[in-house]
Each structure stands twice: as structure tokens, then as C-alpha cells.
Design a protein around this motif. Structure first.
Motif, PDB file in Angstrom:
ATOM      1  N   LEU A 148      16.234   3.762  13.402  1.00 13.76           N
ATOM      2  CA  LEU A 148      17.127   4.269  12.351  1.00 13.76           C
ATOM      3  C   LEU A 148      16.601   5.560  11.737  1.00 13.76           C
ATOM      4  N   SER A 149      15.297   5.633  11.495  1.00 14.43           N
ATOM      5  CA  SER A 149      14.730   6.783  10.797  1.00 14.43           C
ATOM      6  C   SER A 149      14.496   7.977  11.714  1.00 14.43           C
ATOM      7  N   MET A 309       8.559   3.583   4.780  1.00 14.14           N
ATOM      8  CA  MET A 309       7.985   2.435   4.085  1.00 14.14           C
ATOM      9  C   MET A 309       8.460   1.123   4.699  1.00 14.14           C
ATOM     10  N   GLN A 310       9.692   1.114   5.213  1.00 15.52           N
ATOM     11  CA  GLN A 310      10.179  -0.085   5.890  1.00 15.52           C
ATOM     12  C   GLN A 310       9.373  -0.347   7.157  1.00 15.52           C
ATOM     13  N   VAL A 311       9.085   0.705   7.911  1.00 15.38           N
ATOM     14  CA  VAL A 311       8.290   0.560   9.141  1.00 15.38           C
ATOM     15  C   VAL A 311       6.896   0.033   8.810  1.00 15.38           C
ATOM     16  N   VAL A 358      11.722  10.484  -4.365  1.00 13.61           N
ATOM     17  CA  VAL A 358      10.921   9.999  -3.229  1.00 13.61           C
ATOM     18  C   VAL A 358      10.251   8.671  -3.580  1.00 13.61           C
ATOM     19  N   LEU A 359       9.729   8.573  -4.807  1.00 12.30           N
ATOM     20  CA  LEU A 359       9.093   7.335  -5.242  1.00 12.30           C
ATOM     21  C   LEU A 359      10.084   6.179  -5.249  1.00 12.30           C
ATOM     22  N   GLU A 360      11.281   6.421  -5.765  1.00  9.54           N
ATOM     23  CA  GLU A 360      12.302   5.364  -5.822  1.00  9.54           C
ATOM     24  C   GLU A 360      12.737   4.946  -4.419  1.00  9.54           C
ATOM     25  N   LEU A 361      12.920   5.897  -3.523  1.00 11.45           N
ATOM     26  CA  LEU A 361      13.275   5.572  -2.138  1.00 11.45           C
ATOM     27  C   LEU A 361      12.164   4.765  -1.473  1.00 11.45           C
ATOM     28  N   ALA A 362      10.912   5.123  -1.771  1.00 12.56           N
ATOM     29  CA  ALA A 362       9.783   4.392  -1.189  1.00 12.56           C
ATOM     30  C   ALA A 362       9.744   2.951  -1.697  1.00 12.56           C
ATOM     31  N   VAL A 363      10.033   2.750  -2.994  1.00 12.56           N
ATOM     32  CA  VAL A 363      10.061   1.395  -3.554  1.00 12.56           C
ATOM     33  C   VAL A 363      11.170   0.575  -2.893  1.00 12.56           C
ATOM     34  N   ILE A 364      12.354   1.176  -2.751  1.00 12.57           N
ATOM     35  CA  ILE A 364      13.472   0.475  -2.117  1.00 12.57           C
ATOM     36  C   ILE A 364      13.128   0.115  -0.673  1.00 12.57           C
ATOM     37  N   GLY A 369      11.601  -3.765   3.515  1.00 10.85           N
ATOM     38  CA  GLY A 369      10.674  -4.130   4.582  1.00 10.85           C
ATOM     39  C   GLY A 369       9.986  -5.457   4.326  1.00 10.85           C
ATOM     40  N   VAL A 370       9.667  -5.724   3.057  1.00 14.75           N
ATOM     41  CA  VAL A 370       9.050  -7.004   2.713  1.00 14.75           C
ATOM     42  C   VAL A 370      10.052  -8.145   2.864  1.00 14.75           C
ATOM     43  N   PHE A 371      11.330  -7.872   2.635  1.00 20.29           N
ATOM     44  CA  PHE A 371      12.341  -8.931   2.709  1.00 20.29           C
ATOM     45  C   PHE A 371      12.699  -9.331   4.128  1.00 20.29           C
TER      46      PHE A 371
END
Length: 462
Positions: A148-149, A309-311, A358-364, A369-371
Motif C-alpha cells: 500500500l505504501s 509505522m504500520q509496517v 507527521v506525528l499524528e499520522l505516525a500515531v494512527i 499496526g498494533v490492531f
């Protein structure tokens, strides 16, 4: 001990990872190449939209059916022709000279993707025991997000330097490699539901209903056609569920949905998660280019914060899922995503600093990714082995339907606040209002997912 009933576990994992990378890559990379393709072939805006829609719609229509079919005949017997079909059409699309043929081939490319993806997690679950299954599913999830990325980045670069045709052709070697590994490195898998009959009638009813809902959602503003298609699809799904209760060997065991609350709520939580996150990239891409004035390439690099961050988080959460209850870990991940989405909805504006975005996108991205890995692990562990293909197909179906809900929500929000106006300096306030409403809606979807995840309780791996 690692199982070897389907051949080398490493070969199974490698084949599944390549397949999970290629399917989303062919969605996002082609999306970036559409303007160039349209100019070259003289395609209309509607035809360009259909190039993406038909691929996603065919995926959603067929995923559940092929997952169940794999349980009956063996997942490898479904995956192998799917890989061959997907790879052949991917190569063929690079030489096609008419928009009509591209539309036809994209639909069948989606069917090939459904065949190769529907039982992929079932193959991984059969190849590895429960105590290490989570980390393997986490690796598979990481390849999905990598596809996706990397799609927009590689697709944009290749289109700009070599043309849109190479976007298709460069994926063919990966498909050939995966087909070869499936053919020579994987043995016939155990038939989880051997002796049961395939419910093709139910498969056709499900496909038609899902197709109506998704195409109707994509054209929701076209009254009365769009709403009528959605209503017809929902009615069709209701009739499909009723039909399944009277079928000896149903495509979807309705009794499983009633008896196994953990399975049902886990699938719905996945739907909520994908609905909350998939449309975010589209929204933020418009924001960065129109509100912040960034060029497309720089906007793409900013947007990478979420999938990267998801990866990273997916395989790590897979390992954590082997040490704590997967359902609990998934709930924590969904909650993190909700916090990030609410924060973005509150702080977004024309003067929002890029570092905060960028920080907010990284948190999301971290939360998602954890879910997703522990949630998928929990779903696979909640059913009997004879239903592995069904569970794998349900996970993929929830992903695709969640994407459709996310993009349909964006379409509806734009219709309410932007009407048919283009984004520009005069309509920027209306766009920012749409963006805030959309982010709030995504955060609410995520909160619904948290609630569903909490209600399912806990279940140990089988």
C-alpha cells in the motif's frame, strides 16, 4: 514443531507475503498512474474511476467464495490459478491499447487477486503452530502495508520516468516468482472441509449483493440510481443470509456468526478499523497539496509516516500477541488510532505545522499496526481448522468492505459540504470543514471498533 503438511513453511510464507504485497500495490500504484493513462488512451473521468473501482469490487465480490472453496478443495488449488491469472493479466495490461479492454482485464485481475488472497492466512495458519503463528501473520500484514505504501511512491516515479505501462510490467516478475514457488515449493494442502459441497448459488447471490452495494456507494450522489443500488444490495445480503440458513453446506455458516460471538465481533471490529483508516491518505493528500501547497512528491513523503509505522508495528504486535491476549492487544491498538484521529480532527487547519501532522499520522499508523495482526490472529484462532479458509476470506472481505465504507463516507461528506465545487482558494474553508468532519467520522468508526473489540471478550488460541 512447525508443520509441513503443505510443504516448506518458509516457502508458504514467502509465497503468501509476495501475494499480499502485489494486490494492494496494484491498487495504489495504478491510482497514481491514472492521469497519464487517461491522457494516453483518451479515457474519461468516469472510466478512470472505474479502472480502480472494478478491481476493488471484484475483490470484495469473490473473496468469501474463494475462501470457502479453498476449504473444500485445498487452498493451494485456489491460490495457484489465482496467481497465474493475476500475473498474466498484470503483464497483459502493460500492452493493452484500449480503455475498454483495461476495464475488462482489471475486473478479472481483481478476481485473480481474490483467488490468491482468500486463503492466504489459512495457509499460514496451517503451516505454523499457534505459539508462533502471530509473528508470521504479523509479517504477512507488514507486506500488505508495504504494498500500500510503496505503490504511490514507485508508481509515481515509474510513471514519470518510464510511462504508465511499466507500472504493470514491473510487477510481473514478482508474480512469476510467487507462481513458481506455489507450483514447486508448496504441496497440496489438507482439505479442511473435504466431502462438503460448494454453495455456488450462495456465492453468486453474495457477489451480486456486494457489487451493488459498493458500486452504489461509489455513485451515491447520482439519485436515484446510487441509493437504489445500495438498497438493492442490502436487500440482497438479507436474502443471502436467509438462504444460507436453509442450505446444507452454506457458503457462510450463519450459525457460526450466532454462536461464535468472538468471531463475529472480531470481524466487525476489523471492518470498523479499515473504515477508520483507509480514506485518510486520500483526505490528507488533498489537504497537503491544496491547503499546504506541497508538490505531490513531497506530500507523498509526508503521507509515508502512517504506512511506515504500520509496517514496523505489525510484526512487533504479532510477537506480542504470543505473550498476551490478542483481543486485548487489538483493543489497545484501535484505541491508539482513535486518539490519533481525534487529535488530527481537532488540530487540522491551514496553519497546522507539518511536524504535528507527521506525528499524528505516525500515531494512527502505529495503532492500526498494533490492531490488525493480533485481531487477525484472534479470528483464525476462534474457528475450527475446517473453517480456516472461511475465516481468511472473512478477514479479507472485511478489509475490502471497510475500504468501501471509508471512501463512501468521504464521497457523502464532500456532497454535503462541497456539493460539486472544485477545491480552490474560494472553497478552501468548505474543504477544511469537510476534512474535520471526515476525521471525526473516522475517529467514531475507530471508537465503535474499540467497543466491539471490548465486547467480544477473550479467547485463547487453538
Amino acid at each position: 514443531m512447525i508443520r509441513d503438511k503443505a510443504g516448506s513453511p518458509a516457502m508458504v510464507l514467502a509465497t503468501v507475503c509476495i501475494a499480499q504485497f502485489m494486490a494492494p500495490f496494484m491498487l495504489t500504484a495504478v491510482g497514481v498512474a491514472l492521469p497519464s493513462l487517461g491522457r494516453d488512451l483518451g479515457a474519461s473521468a468516469m472510466q478512470l474511476g472505474l479502472i480502480e473501482q472494478l478491481y476493488v469490487v471484484s475483490l470484495a465480490m469473490a473473496m468469501l467464495t474463494f475462501g470457502r472453496f479453498g476449504d473444500i478443495v485445498g487452498q493451494r488449488r485456489v491460490m495457484l490459478p489465482g496467481l497465474a491469472l493475476f500475473t498474466g493479466l498484470t503483464c497483459s495490461l502493460g500492452f493493452t491499447t484500449s480503455v475498454e479492454m483495461i476495464l475488462l482485464q482489471r475486473f478479472f485481475q481483481g478476481l485473480g487477486a481474490a483467488m490468491m488472497l482468500s486463503g492466504s492466512l489459512a495457509l499460514v495458519a496451517a503451516a505454523y503452530p499457534p505459539e508462533i503463528r502471530g509473528r508470521k501473520i504479523g509479517l504477512v500484514s507488514a507486506f500488505t502495508y508495504a504494498g500500500l505504501s510503496m505503490g504511490p511512491v514507485l508508481g509515481g516515479y515509474v510513471t514519470g520516468h518510464f510511462g504508465w505501462r511499466l507500472v504493470f510490467l514491473m510487477s510481473a516478475p514478482l508474480g512469476l516468482a510467487a507462481t513458481g514457488m506455489c507450483l514447486f515449493g508448496m504441496r497440496e494442502a489438507v482439505k479442511n472441509a473435504s466431502g462438503e459441497r460448494m454453495d455456488w448459488r450462495g456465492g453468486l447471490a453474495y457477489a451480486a449483493s456486494v457489487g451493488l452495494v459498493m458500486l452504489g456507494a461509489a455513485h451515491a450522489r447520482e439519485i436515484p440510481l446510487g441509493p437504489a443500488m445500495i438498497a438493492g444490495g442490502i436487500l440482497g445480503l438479507a436474502l443471502f443470509l436467509r438462504l444460507q440458513t436453509h442450505t446444507p453446506c452454506p457458503l457462510l455458516d450463519v450459525g457460526l456468526l450466532r454462536r461464535n460471538r468472538f468471531f463475529t465481533l472480531s470481524c466487525l471490529a476489523a471492518l470498523g478499523s479499515y473504515a477508520a483508516t483507509f480514506g485518510l491518505t486520500f483526505f490528507m493528500s488533498l489537504y497537503l497539496q491544496y491547503a499546504k501547497g506541497l508538490p505531490p512528491r513531497l506530500a507523498g513523503f509526508v503521507l509515508l509516516a502512517q504506512p511506515v509505522m504500520q509496517v514496523i508495528a505489525s510484526p512487533l504486535s504479532g510477537r506480542l500477541a504470543e505473550r498476551m491476549a490478542p483481543a486485548r492487544l487489538a483493543t489497545i491498538g484501535m484505541l491508539i488510532s482513535a486518539v490519533g484521529l481525534f487529535a488530527a480532527a481537532v488540530t487540522i487547519g491551514p496553519d497546522t505545522p507539518l511536524w504535528l501532522l507527521v506525528l499524528e499520522l505516525a500515531v494512527i499508523g502505529t495503532g492500526f499496526g498494533v490492531f490488525v495482526t493480533p485481531n487477525s490472529t484472534a479470528i483464525m484462532a476462534s474457528v475450527q481448522k475446517r473453517q480456516f479458509g472461511l475465516a481468511s476470506g472473512m478477514i479479507a472481505s472485511m478489509r475490502t468492505l471497510g475500504m468501501a465504507v471509508s471512501m463512501s463516507s468521504i464521497t457523502l461528506i464532500f456532497a454535503l459540504f462541497m456539493h460539486d465545487a472544485a477545491i480552490g482558494p474560494d472553497t478552501l474553508p468548505a474543504f477544511l470543514t469537510s476534512l474535520r468532519v471526515g476525521l471525526t467520522a473516522f475517529a467514531i468508526y475507530s471508537c465503535v471498533g474499540v467497543l466491539l473489540s471490548l465486547l467480544r471478550g477473550a479467547r485463547s488460541a487453538r
